[in-house]
Design a protein around this motif. Sequence first.
Motif, PDB file in Angstrom:
ATOM      1  N   CYS A  98       0.792  -1.246   0.004  1.00 50.94           N
ATOM      2  CA  CYS A  98      -0.280   0.102   0.276  1.00 50.94           C
ATOM      3  C   CYS A  98       0.733   1.252   0.059  1.00 50.94           C
ATOM      4  O   CYS A  98       1.558   1.400  -0.958  1.00 50.94           O
ATOM      5  CB  CYS A  98      -1.027  -0.028   1.062  1.00 50.94           C
ATOM      6  SG  CYS A  98      -2.791  -0.021   0.837  1.00 50.94           S
TER       7      CYS A  98
ATOM      8  N   ASN B 260       1.295   0.729  -3.820  1.00 48.21           N
ATOM      9  CA  ASN B 260      -0.035   1.138  -4.694  1.00 48.21           C
ATOM     10  C   ASN B 260       0.362   1.886  -5.858  1.00 48.21           C
ATOM     11  O   ASN B 260       1.502   2.315  -6.097  1.00 48.21           O
ATOM     12  CB  ASN B 260      -0.626   2.356  -3.793  1.00 48.21           C
ATOM     13  CG  ASN B 260      -1.389   2.101  -2.701  1.00 48.21           C
ATOM     14  OD1 ASN B 260      -1.536   0.826  -2.595  1.00 48.21           O
ATOM     15  ND2 ASN B 260      -2.072   2.808  -2.039  1.00 48.21           N
TER      16      ASN B 260
ATOM     17  N   CYS C 133      -0.102  -2.888  -4.883  1.00 46.37           N
ATOM     18  CA  CYS C 133      -1.518  -3.006  -4.043  1.00 46.37           C
ATOM     19  C   CYS C 133      -2.424  -2.070  -4.712  1.00 46.37           C
ATOM     20  O   CYS C 133      -2.662  -2.254  -5.994  1.00 46.37           O
ATOM     21  CB  CYS C 133      -0.981  -2.535  -2.514  1.00 46.37           C
ATOM     22  SG  CYS C 133      -1.705  -2.844  -1.403  1.00 46.37           S
ATOM     23  N   CYS C 134      -3.123  -1.498  -3.915  1.00 42.02           N
ATOM     24  CA  CYS C 134      -4.555  -0.597  -4.568  1.00 42.02           C
ATOM     25  C   CYS C 134      -4.233  -0.059  -5.687  1.00 42.02           C
ATOM     26  O   CYS C 134      -3.172   0.912  -6.123  1.00 42.02           O
ATOM     27  CB  CYS C 134      -4.832   0.389  -3.489  1.00 42.02           C
ATOM     28  SG  CYS C 134      -5.179  -0.543  -2.032  1.00 42.02           S
TER      29      CYS C 134
HETATM   30 ZN   LIG Z   1      -3.242  -1.142  -0.767  1.00 40.74          ZN
END
Ligand SMILES: [Zn+2]
Length: 289
Positions: free
Chosen positions: A205, A232, A270-271
């Motif tokens: 993240c 991210n 990640c995101c």
């Molecule tokens: Zn994330």
Amino acid sequence: MTRLREWLANGPLITDGAWGTELQARGLPPGTVPDTWNLAHSEKVEEVARAYAEAGSQIILTNTFRANAIAMHGLPAAELDAINRAGVEISHRAAPQARVFASIGPTGKMLVSREVSREAVASAFAAQAQSLAAAGADALLIETMSDIDEARLAVEAVRATGLPVVVSFAFDSGKNKDRTMMGATPEAVASAMSEAGADGVGANCGVGVELAVGICRRLHAACELPIWIKPNAGLPTMQGSTVHYATSAEFFASHYGALCEAGASFLGGCCGSTPEFIRALVQSRSTAS
Ligand SMILES: [Zn+2]
């Protein structure tokens, strides 16, 4: 040699990208806990895992980030167990060549303000890990942590499964964005997780791939453990009612070499990252070698 190091014998491994945003793209309604789809819409979850496997992920996670008794309080233990087991089974089925690292997220409650007891935290993580291990997970990934104390409890609680354990923190706070929300530095995290008996440590993240290089280097310098890195796709911004991530797959993957040089052993996103990001990482690796 630990099992994790054996798996790394041929160099860094490519993990997967985001699941939440991929499930939303497949119709997960806002406010629905993604983990419940392991039972309600397993075919959609399987699609996400398969998309990552086809993109070249050698390690695939599970859709079980929130499936602990504290984060999903009120759910009967049998249902929680079923969600966790289904998560591992779906990932294995979708990605038979990949190793399945089962995802364990934070409880969402603060130990420091006594919102939750240490015993409750330990028993929630232990129960989740047992379900994941019983379903055949190859390793456990405790991720997006911000509190060293909670992460330590988690490592101790899940070690009874005998599976390799990687612990990953989100560094997104402080003026240099190099601390967790609870103020932990990469150095503090690396030494605490080594002491706790983790097999790998890392960062996921956070605020994006550029800052992840420096955090990776600091984690690597501060301990002997293999380093897990999953940044991210930049910081999310709202465009109307949709969340937008600014980083492109190409820009993200252009950091492959820098991350490896900084000591990364496991690389993914990640995101906001998608199968396209994983394809680009695989491409970067083949041009780098
Ligand atoms: Zn994330």
